[in-house]
Design a protein around this motif. Sequence first.
Motif, PDB file in Angstrom:
ATOM      1  N   SER A 289       6.156  12.244   8.797  1.00 41.97           N
ATOM      2  CA  SER A 289       4.820  12.785  10.272  1.00 41.97           C
ATOM      3  C   SER A 289       3.822  13.200   9.718  1.00 41.97           C
ATOM      4  O   SER A 289       2.512  12.478  10.794  1.00 41.97           O
ATOM      5  CB  SER A 289       5.933  13.599  10.806  1.00 41.97           C
ATOM      6  N   VAL A 290       3.623  13.726   8.552  1.00 48.00           N
ATOM      7  CA  VAL A 290       2.176  14.244   8.114  1.00 48.00           C
ATOM      8  C   VAL A 290       1.783  13.136   7.361  1.00 48.00           C
ATOM      9  O   VAL A 290       0.711  13.989   6.258  1.00 48.00           O
ATOM     10  CB  VAL A 290       2.350  15.583   7.995  1.00 48.00           C
ATOM     11  N   LEU A 291       1.959  11.673   6.692  1.00 44.56           N
ATOM     12  CA  LEU A 291       1.054  11.388   5.999  1.00 44.56           C
ATOM     13  C   LEU A 291      -0.066  11.241   6.330  1.00 44.56           C
ATOM     14  O   LEU A 291      -0.845  11.289   5.677  1.00 44.56           O
ATOM     15  CB  LEU A 291       1.658   9.626   6.334  1.00 44.56           C
ATOM     16  N   PRO A 292      -0.687  11.321   7.981  1.00 42.76           N
ATOM     17  CA  PRO A 292      -2.328  11.653   7.806  1.00 42.76           C
ATOM     18  C   PRO A 292      -2.771  12.757   7.588  1.00 42.76           C
ATOM     19  O   PRO A 292      -4.110  12.174   7.053  1.00 42.76           O
ATOM     20  CB  PRO A 292      -1.839  11.095   9.025  1.00 42.76           C
TER      21      PRO A 292
ATOM     22  N   SER B 118       6.459   6.965   3.588  1.00 39.54           N
ATOM     23  CA  SER B 118       5.670   5.722   3.579  1.00 39.54           C
ATOM     24  C   SER B 118       6.285   6.468   5.275  1.00 39.54           C
ATOM     25  O   SER B 118       4.863   6.374   6.103  1.00 39.54           O
ATOM     26  CB  SER B 118       6.012   4.819   3.674  1.00 39.54           C
ATOM     27  N   HIS B 119       7.070   6.774   5.608  1.00 40.13           N
ATOM     28  CA  HIS B 119       7.461   7.040   6.941  1.00 40.13           C
ATOM     29  C   HIS B 119       7.168   8.752   7.576  1.00 40.13           C
ATOM     30  O   HIS B 119       7.103   9.206   8.469  1.00 40.13           O
ATOM     31  CB  HIS B 119       8.578   6.860   7.033  1.00 40.13           C
TER      32      HIS B 119
ATOM     33  N   ARG C 174       0.636  -1.351  -0.568  1.00 44.70           N
ATOM     34  CA  ARG C 174      -0.161   0.112  -0.104  1.00 44.70           C
ATOM     35  C   ARG C 174       1.074   1.561  -0.150  1.00 44.70           C
ATOM     36  O   ARG C 174       0.699   2.296  -0.800  1.00 44.70           O
ATOM     37  CB  ARG C 174      -1.291  -0.370   1.618  1.00 44.70           C
TER      38      ARG C 174
END
Lengths: 291, 571
Positions: B346-349, B343-344, B150
């Motif tokens: 911090s602001v992926l959400p 993928s790492h 994903r």
Amino acid sequence: MTHAWFPGCRIPYHLPDYGRESLAVLEVLGIAPALLEFPCCGYPLRHQSLSASVLSAARGLAVAARAGCGVLTPCKCCFGHLRFAQAALAARPELRAAVDAALAPEGLSYDPDTPVTHLLTVLARDPGLAAIRAAVVRPLSGLRVAAHYGCHALRPSDVTRFDDPRSPTIFEDLLTALGATPVSWSLRLECCGQPLAGKNDRLASALAHSKYVSAMEARARVMATACTYCQMQLGRTGLACETPPAWAREPVRASPLPAPPLPVAAVSRLAGAAMGLWPLEEDMRPASPGR
Amino acid sequence: MSLFAVILWVCGAACLGGTLWRLSRWLSPDRSLAVPGLPPSRALVSLIRSLSLRDARRAVPRLLFTLVRDILLQGHLARKGSLWRWIMHFCLFAGFSGLLFFHALEDLVSRPLFPGYEPTLDPWQFLRDLFGVLVALGLGIALVRRLVLRDMRRTTRIEDLFALGLIGLMVGSGFILEASKMVSPAVFNRMAVDYLPAPDETDMAALRAFWTNQRGMVFPETTRDTAGPSAGLIEKGRDLSEASCAPCHSPPRSAFVSAPLSRILAPSSAGRDAFVWWTHVLSCLFALAWLPFGKLFHILSTPVGILLQSLDPGLEALRPRPQTPVKRAVGLDACTNCGVCSSHCSVLPAFLALRTPDILPSKKLLSMRRLAGKGGKITPAALAAFSRGGFVCTECMRCTVLCPSRINLQDLWLVAKREAARLGYPELYVRLRSLGPEVWKRLAGENRRPARTLARSPSLLDNPETFAACVQCSVCTSVCPLFRLPDVPAVDLDVSPHQIMNLARMGLADMALPANFLWNCVTCYACQEHCPRGIRVADVLYELRNLAHSRVEAADAAGLLDDAGAAWGRP
């Protein structure tokens, strides 16, 4: 329950000392938090989108819950926002549903009971002040310290449940246990101005300035913070990496903030000094009685 | 000159010219978001100064160490990525390098280096298939990762899949080409005529019999022949083969992929053989010509970037220093879109919630790369897109620590944000706070949402209960830290918190959006904490800012603000 270290985004680059020193102090007390990879707490997004900021917080809490840990953070904005997100998710089922739907594909699930703890609470309440006193080998005797509380851990108190919002004592208790003399000063609960840094620098610097003046009026030698953002704002730690080197020929950007007229130290610096981990800087030592 | 030679020269020239063009952009960085424009001489001087080459005794071993560990052994992928990532890329790298040097460049490498080299002799025949299998293996792992994982799917572009497809075409057609040569009667006859001393029909029959029986060769005429050749004929063929073929031909079975493949492909046809040959040659030459212009350029740029960074101890110590323009330009080109940073992140959400593309570092870097070559013609739309995603970054430096290509991303983000703000595209908050009342009025009109229509809306603003208890006592204003500061210009405190509460409870939330105070609020929650009536003052102020963001986002999406967007950002 074990703690997982939630340093917050600003520690690694902007304030690495605070993170490193906090972990060193915790180690003296026998606390070794788990080091997990957390996302942003979501606080910076709260202006823009409540749902995005709550999702970010919930993801962090879910990462801790998966490891069976509670969250321990040295940043009051992270702390306050994680608590805020917990309250929002408890009060608003539609937010909770959106969060659950977003976390499910990642194999994460939000646990409303994940404990969120601030560094100050762990230092002053969890092992108890007796443990701190036992660890102190070089008490900060005679050092007058102005404890700066910061906003987001204290307020809104029904959400954060940190300490008495009108007359908190947790920071002063800790400083007393370290041997220092906390001073009573009028603006100790007020904002440091960081939320306006880069947005309205004139107001941000006026707020910081008013805090310096208030602390100095109370004859404080040092101001102490327990929040990454407050320390960045009040401590003005010059980042070597942001000063353009000679070859760059870029204009040096003068900081809009006044240079702090008194030293500002993160709580970990003072605690570590009292525990003998490192010496205190010259300008933070108590004025010798002869002067 | 043959058609092949013409194409070879054209593609070679494209590769060389393109590479020189990319290199020239490193040395003469265009004005762009990340790379302030500098004349080449100054750029080069600043690069040399920043390398601290004076301490050559330390620099040379560090360069050599990095060359072996991170470039030849690809160790950076294992340390910063994962074991599978390393296996995938090392297979591709080792196989591709082997095929390049010992097969594609055989006239330049293998022949001069190894006396008696023949491509159809072992170990070369075996190695060629081995290298091909390595590439195919790496390709398979890469495809599975790109299409199944994903995190990888989120950042995979068409170009990544195109590059994988191109490599697949080169290797696949190579295997088929080798296999079809093995069973090609035309090739057999040409070789026999060239190398057999005065062959007569019996010799040819004997040789055919031997190769059919012992070497897996397939002839159209022998397939029709039901009775097998006599043992004597095969023996005669073996003698002929030993004398004339063996010096250049190992038994085909050592080509452990092509030999079985050849039996599937038999019998051969001249048309198909030509098609396969052109496919192989054209795909390889296309890759050569495309090299400087697409993803494959990382074959050059990433090692250069890693070597340059290896001289900077700051990155190892996790305290990235500002970069020279040349290093920034190389860094922009060194990205392989591997996706580790995203993928790492911090602001992926935030990306998952807002879907703003340029939040993810790998996408943001590619946007910056696109802006880098435009000679100062950075379009407002591109800047707006960058600004919208780029300012969500919290500067946590995780991407910089994890980047397998060792790009100093932290430095790129910091400098690009500063440059975007300078060009009139600061963070959305700053843009919003400078929008005037007439704009907000227009936006509210575009988005007519009468207050209090959503009876069960979770929003505080929509809910009359939020403000029902307010008695306009103005305690919120009197405890506000901004209102007790001396010398605050009146314009910054144009409206007070209790007035905003009053506007909101009258359903006039949109009128509060241009208020300077709304954007000057420090969100300290003193108002909410002290309100004697329990009004959630600060939460309402946050919600008003959310409302302002959603108004502008809707307008931007509808293209309403594009024309004036740049001007509005300026204070």
